[in-house]
Design an enzyme around this catalytic site. Sequence first.
Site, PDB file in Angstrom:
ATOM      1  N   PHE A   1       1.498 -45.089   6.702  1.00 35.03           N
ATOM      2  CA  PHE A   1       2.327 -44.066   6.050  1.00 35.03           C
ATOM      3  C   PHE A   1       1.642 -42.704   6.138  1.00 35.03           C
ATOM      4  O   PHE A   1       0.482 -42.557   5.794  1.00 35.03           O
ATOM      5  CB  PHE A   1       2.577 -44.440   4.589  1.00 35.03           C
ATOM      6  CG  PHE A   1       3.355 -43.414   3.817  1.00 35.03           C
ATOM      7  CD1 PHE A   1       4.683 -43.150   4.117  1.00 35.03           C
ATOM      8  CD2 PHE A   1       2.746 -42.690   2.800  1.00 35.03           C
ATOM      9  CE1 PHE A   1       5.393 -42.197   3.408  1.00 35.03           C
ATOM     10  CE2 PHE A   1       3.444 -41.736   2.079  1.00 35.03           C
ATOM     11  CZ  PHE A   1       4.782 -41.485   2.390  1.00 35.03           C
TER      12      PHE A   1
ATOM     13  N   LYS B   1      -9.399 -40.738   4.120  1.00 33.73           N
ATOM     14  CA  LYS B   1      -9.456 -40.842   2.663  1.00 33.73           C
ATOM     15  C   LYS B   1     -10.665 -41.630   2.190  1.00 33.73           C
ATOM     16  O   LYS B   1     -11.317 -41.249   1.200  1.00 33.73           O
ATOM     17  CB  LYS B   1      -8.167 -41.485   2.153  1.00 33.73           C
ATOM     18  CG  LYS B   1      -7.996 -41.456   0.643  1.00 33.73           C
ATOM     19  CD  LYS B   1      -6.617 -41.939   0.231  1.00 33.73           C
ATOM     20  CE  LYS B   1      -6.409 -41.808  -1.275  1.00 33.73           C
ATOM     21  NZ  LYS B   1      -5.037 -42.237  -1.676  1.00 33.73           N
TER      22      LYS B   1
END
Length: 611
Positions: free
Chosen positions: A123, A173
């Site tokens: 995503f 991340k």
Amino acid sequence: MQLQRVAVKRVTGAFALIDSLKRHGVEHIFGYPGGAILPIYDEIYRAQAEGGFKHILVRHEQGAAHAADGYARATGRVGVCFATSGPGATNLVTGIATAHMDSIPLVIITGQVPSHAIGSDAFQETDIFGITLPIVKHSYVVRDPRDMARVVAEAFYIATTGRPGPVLIDVPKDIAQQQFDYEPVALEDVKLPGYRPTVKGNPRQIAHALKLIRQAKQPLLYVGGGAIASNAHAEIKELAERFSLPVTTTLMGIGAFDEHHSLSVGMLGMHGTAYANFAVTECDLLIAVGARFDDRVTGKLDEFAARAKVIHIDIDPAEVGKNRAPEVPIVGDVRQVLVELLRRSHEDGDVRDPQRNRPWLNRIARWQEDYPLEVPHYADSLSPQEVIVELGIQAPNAYYTTDVGQHQMWAAQFLKNGPRRWISSAGLGTMGFGMPAAMGAKVALPNDEVICISGDASIQMNIQELGTLAQYGINVKTVIINNGWQGMVRQWQQAFYEERYSCSNMEVGMPDFVKLADAYGVKGMMISQRDELKSAIAQLLLHKGPVLLDARVRRDENCYPMIPPGKSNAQMVGLPERKTLENAAELIYCGGCGAKNVNNNNFCPECGTKL
């Protein structure tokens, strides 16, 4: 830059990133958060609470890139912007390309999906590293948080040395969240053995250039954005005055030389002054300083300065000889090369001589007299040139940003300000650049006047940044030159497409800009008559806060002079009486006093010089 050494401590990759930015002097970041970059924004929260560090929340990531760009152009420092992964990162692309084309130092930080998910079509995953490869100077994907401080230091070093440009750092991340033993890295500790920009020019080439300058009878100094980047305006002035060199600038070079100076001939190129374009056509020596012979400058390349020898000074070896082979190529930092050239000139006893090249200067003066830039005055409408001239009168020392189109060219023709006070997307020609760039400049220089000149089409590309101006009270003044068209598109359709105005009329569906500004909490104003102009500009400048002024101007005004596609610089259209250099060449000019229309009797009746 000396960094304060600290004891090694255990921190996250996000902390290392923000701490490294602060240590490299970053005070402002422009950005927009999202999922992949949230660990970094968590550190921004802490950093802002500590003070001395501010994040500006834009309304669109493209606005962040342009704001960082404007910040860098106005100050010479690195601009920094943030965006998350996927669409956040791709929304930066136009702004990165804009900075790349104009050689502006940026450091761009993008969030990325976790390392283990890269390549899985996760995503909001995009390969921003790959997408931006052609439009950055360098790029990184951080794979280990222990590399963070080094990567940031290298990014700042690369962005600011050699030919400046944008550098991308993509941070997965998990790397931002991972803890490690952190130690800062200083700029002086950066070691990039394969990267050694040449800054000092070759001494023999400098000596050769000086010899040609002394010999030239009709020289022209052609100054580009590299002169701004290297802060060489003082050296350019000294060189021009010492050898009585007329000076023309590119769109990027505006401000590098005072256009009020008697040696200035203004901007050259597609919408440059007639006298600059005539001068480059007739010169016998062209001294290109930090310029790249762009097609909008040269017109028909094989007829550009066709009679001239060329000296080309540029820090990027790839630019030297790319479009025009110079007789004297000099690779090096513009300022350092000019300092050395002037030093040699002093040692050799060259003295400032205002009479040097007098016949040539007289000839240029005649062109300036015969082919001035015109400010039309209509009985029934306000001309766009009048608005821009009035801005220049009331705010002569402002920093001006522009969008792209006719208003940009009129602003370039009529505004005359100093180094770094002209901020415009030149190479990429990016509509929507002006307002966010002004925002960045104003954040950097809160005590200076910053004015954005836009068009009714361009302003709508990033008009949402009115919300950013309102939120932070960023006192930018925006003036819309509103003619109800995509103005330059309409002009080309009129001139080259038999007046088939396909999809260029913006009048239908035009918003009420005053109401729109009010909706964002920004003061809106509208004028359409000449007698409103002076007071409106005065009110705009006096207001304590951002203002949007909608100036309704004559709809069908064209921007002249103009070099049509495929024509040489001498073949301009839209000159007074529609003259061209071919027409002008039919006039007889005296080489001694510059008198025109002299009697063809072999001697000038004004001064007696043999013709």
